[in-house]
Design a protein around this motif. Sequence first.
Motif, PDB file in Angstrom:
ATOM      1  N   ASN A  59     -40.285  -4.389-111.195  1.00  0.00           N
ATOM      2  CA  ASN A  59     -40.784  -5.708-111.583  1.00  0.00           C
ATOM      3  C   ASN A  59     -39.670  -6.486-112.280  1.00  0.00           C
ATOM      4  O   ASN A  59     -39.259  -6.124-113.376  1.00  0.00           O
ATOM      5  CB  ASN A  59     -41.989  -5.530-112.507  1.00  0.00           C
ATOM      6  N   SER A  60     -39.189  -7.552-111.662  1.00  0.00           N
ATOM      7  CA  SER A  60     -38.078  -8.309-112.235  1.00  0.00           C
ATOM      8  C   SER A  60     -38.449  -8.976-113.555  1.00  0.00           C
ATOM      9  O   SER A  60     -37.592  -9.213-114.403  1.00  0.00           O
ATOM     10  CB  SER A  60     -37.572  -9.360-111.239  1.00  0.00           C
ATOM     11  N   SER A  61     -39.734  -9.282-113.744  1.00  0.00           N
ATOM     12  CA  SER A  61     -40.180  -9.900-114.994  1.00  0.00           C
ATOM     13  C   SER A  61     -40.417  -8.881-116.094  1.00  0.00           C
ATOM     14  O   SER A  61     -40.352  -9.202-117.286  1.00  0.00           O
ATOM     15  CB  SER A  61     -41.484 -10.679-114.757  1.00  0.00           C
ATOM     16  N   ASN A  62     -40.676  -7.634-115.699  1.00  0.00           N
ATOM     17  CA  ASN A  62     -40.960  -6.584-116.666  1.00  0.00           C
ATOM     18  C   ASN A  62     -40.492  -5.244-116.122  1.00  0.00           C
ATOM     19  O   ASN A  62     -41.292  -4.433-115.632  1.00  0.00           O
ATOM     20  CB  ASN A  62     -42.458  -6.536-116.981  1.00  0.00           C
ATOM     21  N   PRO A  63     -39.189  -4.956-116.200  1.00  0.00           N
ATOM     22  CA  PRO A  63     -38.660  -3.698-115.645  1.00  0.00           C
ATOM     23  C   PRO A  63     -39.303  -2.447-116.237  1.00  0.00           C
ATOM     24  O   PRO A  63     -39.336  -1.406-115.588  1.00  0.00           O
ATOM     25  CB  PRO A  63     -37.166  -3.765-115.984  1.00  0.00           C
ATOM     26  N   ALA A  64     -39.826  -2.556-117.452  1.00  0.00           N
ATOM     27  CA  ALA A  64     -40.454  -1.398-118.077  1.00  0.00           C
ATOM     28  C   ALA A  64     -41.757  -1.008-117.390  1.00  0.00           C
ATOM     29  O   ALA A  64     -42.261   0.098-117.587  1.00  0.00           O
ATOM     30  CB  ALA A  64     -40.718  -1.684-119.553  1.00  0.00           C
ATOM     31  N   ALA A  65     -42.295  -1.889-116.567  1.00  0.00           N
ATOM     32  CA  ALA A  65     -43.571  -1.613-115.900  1.00  0.00           C
ATOM     33  C   ALA A  65     -43.424  -0.660-114.726  1.00  0.00           C
ATOM     34  O   ALA A  65     -44.418  -0.136-114.217  1.00  0.00           O
ATOM     35  CB  ALA A  65     -44.204  -2.917-115.420  1.00  0.00           C
ATOM     36  N   SER A  66     -42.203  -0.431-114.270  1.00  0.00           N
ATOM     37  CA  SER A  66     -41.959   0.471-113.143  1.00  0.00           C
ATOM     38  C   SER A  66     -40.907   1.479-113.564  1.00  0.00           C
ATOM     39  O   SER A  66     -39.727   1.142-113.659  1.00  0.00           O
ATOM     40  CB  SER A  66     -41.471  -0.304-111.917  1.00  0.00           C
TER      41      SER A  66
END
Length: 207
Positions: free
Chosen positions: A85-92
């Motif tokens: 997820n480019s907006s939230n890399p921590a989500a993946s």
Amino acid sequence: VATTGNDTTGDGSSGTPWHTIQHAADTICATIDFNGHDVIIHLVDSVTPYPGATVKSFTSSAGNLTGVASHTNFGYISCLIIEGNSSNPAASSISLAGGAYSNLLTFEGTLDCAYCIRNVTLNCAGAEGGGDIVAYHSNLVIGDYTGGTIYVNGGVHVGGSTGSDLFGFYWGSVGSITDNIVLADTQWFDFFILINRGSKVDVSAAN
């Protein structure tokens, strides 16, 4: 790819995704002619981490440099991209599945094809001699040239005679690290980048 997907009944679409990066990469590399284009494995946001994978070579019969590949000027014509997820890399996040001496992601291709990982979290806490991102005789791009971020959680504590490296480039591999690399925890790596046996890496755009 989604942690709720299915490698048996899924088809790799957003509606019926595959379950693992390994199955997605195996299927794509074995059945698709990239024909000069980039192919992206999208990781759906998940609380449960994705297990790592070993990615083999793929076929690209013709075409011009496109997408990520065009930025690196190393001469290959297609790129297989693993993207969070480019907006939230921590989500993946991708986590180490093996034990000692295992790698988080291993790319074993040829210099005619390239690989990229971008906008994900790497959970590298693991055993001696493992927990890294490794390329063997392959082109590997860490990032996307657009200011994305790679998060690294948990280091690999070194013990015994074998250490570990976060990014390893072996046997004539060509690499480029272009993203912001954020070390989010106490790290224990022998080498942040290990360049071995004729490999070369461009880190001029990394942070």
